[in-house]
Write a protein that holds these residues in place. Structure first.
Motif, short mmCIF file in Angstrom:
data_model
loop_
_atom_site.label_atom_id
_atom_site.label_comp_id
_atom_site.label_asym_id
_atom_site.label_seq_id
_atom_site.Cartn_x
_atom_site.Cartn_y
_atom_site.Cartn_z
N TRP A 1 -2.16 4.44 4.12
CA TRP A 1 -1.42 3.23 3.77
C TRP A 1 -1.61 2.15 4.81
CZ3 TRP A 1 1.60 7.75 4.89
CH2 TRP A 1 1.68 8.64 3.83
N THR B 1 0.82 -1.21 0.00
CA THR B 1 0.00 0.00 0.00
C THR B 1 0.86 1.26 0.00
OG1 THR B 1 -0.22 -0.04 2.41
CG2 THR B 1 -1.95 -1.13 1.12
N LEU B 2 2.18 1.11 0.16
CA LEU B 2 3.08 2.26 0.07
C LEU B 2 4.47 1.80 -0.32
CD1 LEU B 2 3.67 5.30 0.52
CD2 LEU B 2 4.25 4.72 2.89
N GLN C 1 7.55 4.27 -1.38
CA GLN C 1 7.79 5.70 -1.54
C GLN C 1 8.91 6.10 -2.49
OE1 GLN C 1 7.69 8.44 1.76
NE2 GLN C 1 6.94 6.82 3.06
N GLU D 1 -3.28 9.18 2.18
CA GLU D 1 -2.26 8.75 3.14
C GLU D 1 -2.74 7.71 4.14
OE1 GLU D 1 -0.45 12.24 4.84
OE2 GLU D 1 0.26 12.92 2.89
N ASP E 1 1.18 4.42 -3.78
CA ASP E 1 0.84 5.50 -2.84
C ASP E 1 -0.66 5.76 -2.93
OD1 ASP E 1 1.02 7.57 -1.04
OD2 ASP E 1 2.34 8.81 -2.25
N THR E 2 -1.20 6.43 -1.94
CA THR E 2 -2.59 6.87 -1.99
C THR E 2 -2.65 8.35 -1.67
OG1 THR E 2 -2.97 6.33 0.33
CG2 THR E 2 -3.52 4.63 -1.29
N ASN F 1 -5.28 0.91 4.90
CA ASN F 1 -5.59 0.08 3.74
C ASN F 1 -4.95 -1.29 3.86
OD1 ASN F 1 -7.04 2.23 2.68
ND2 ASN F 1 -5.40 2.90 1.33
#
Length: 123
Positions: free
Chosen positions: A82, A67-68, A70, A80, A76-77, A85
């Motif tokens: 992460w 979910t992340l 970087q 934020e 990424d979302t 999720n």
């Protein structure tokens, strides 16, 4: 807010098939870190150690989802969320099969109850 339509038996079957086809659980949220995946938030078949392992000190075959990621911004979302999720994905692995089974159990119970009440009315 309107209520969603009830799930059909076919939809329950599709959810059950998806769960059965997925990597076996349980799944866990893991925080990993290295120069390529800085602050990597992942869903894994292995519990988090709290050490923020750097590759190659974790097995990439244990990662089910991310979910992340970087550096660079591969995953990424915008909101934020992460960690949230990742927790939802990991929890859904065990929850979806249980929810499908519970819906089926309750439907059988309702059907049995309506069968019994119908037979009482005809007596």
């Amino acid at each position: 807010m309107t209520s969603p339509e009830p799930l059909s038996d076919e939809e329950l079957g599709e959810l059950d098939e998806l769960a059965q086809a997925a990597t076996p659980g349980p799944w866990f949220v893991r925080g990993l870190d290295d120069e390529h995946a800085m602050n990597f938030v992942a869903v894994s078949t292995t519990p988090d150690t709290g050490l923020g392992e750097r590759w190659p000190n974790f097995d990439h075959r244990e990662i089910v989802a991310a979910t992340l990621v970087q550096q660079p911004r591969y995953v990424d979302t915008g909101d934020e969320r992460w960690d949230e999720n990742a927790q939802f994905i990991a929890t859904a692995r065990e929850a979806v099969p249980r929810l499908v089974a519970e819906i089926r159990r309750l439907r059988r119970q309702l059907e049995a109850g309506s069968d019994q009440s119908g037979s009482r009315e005809t007596s």
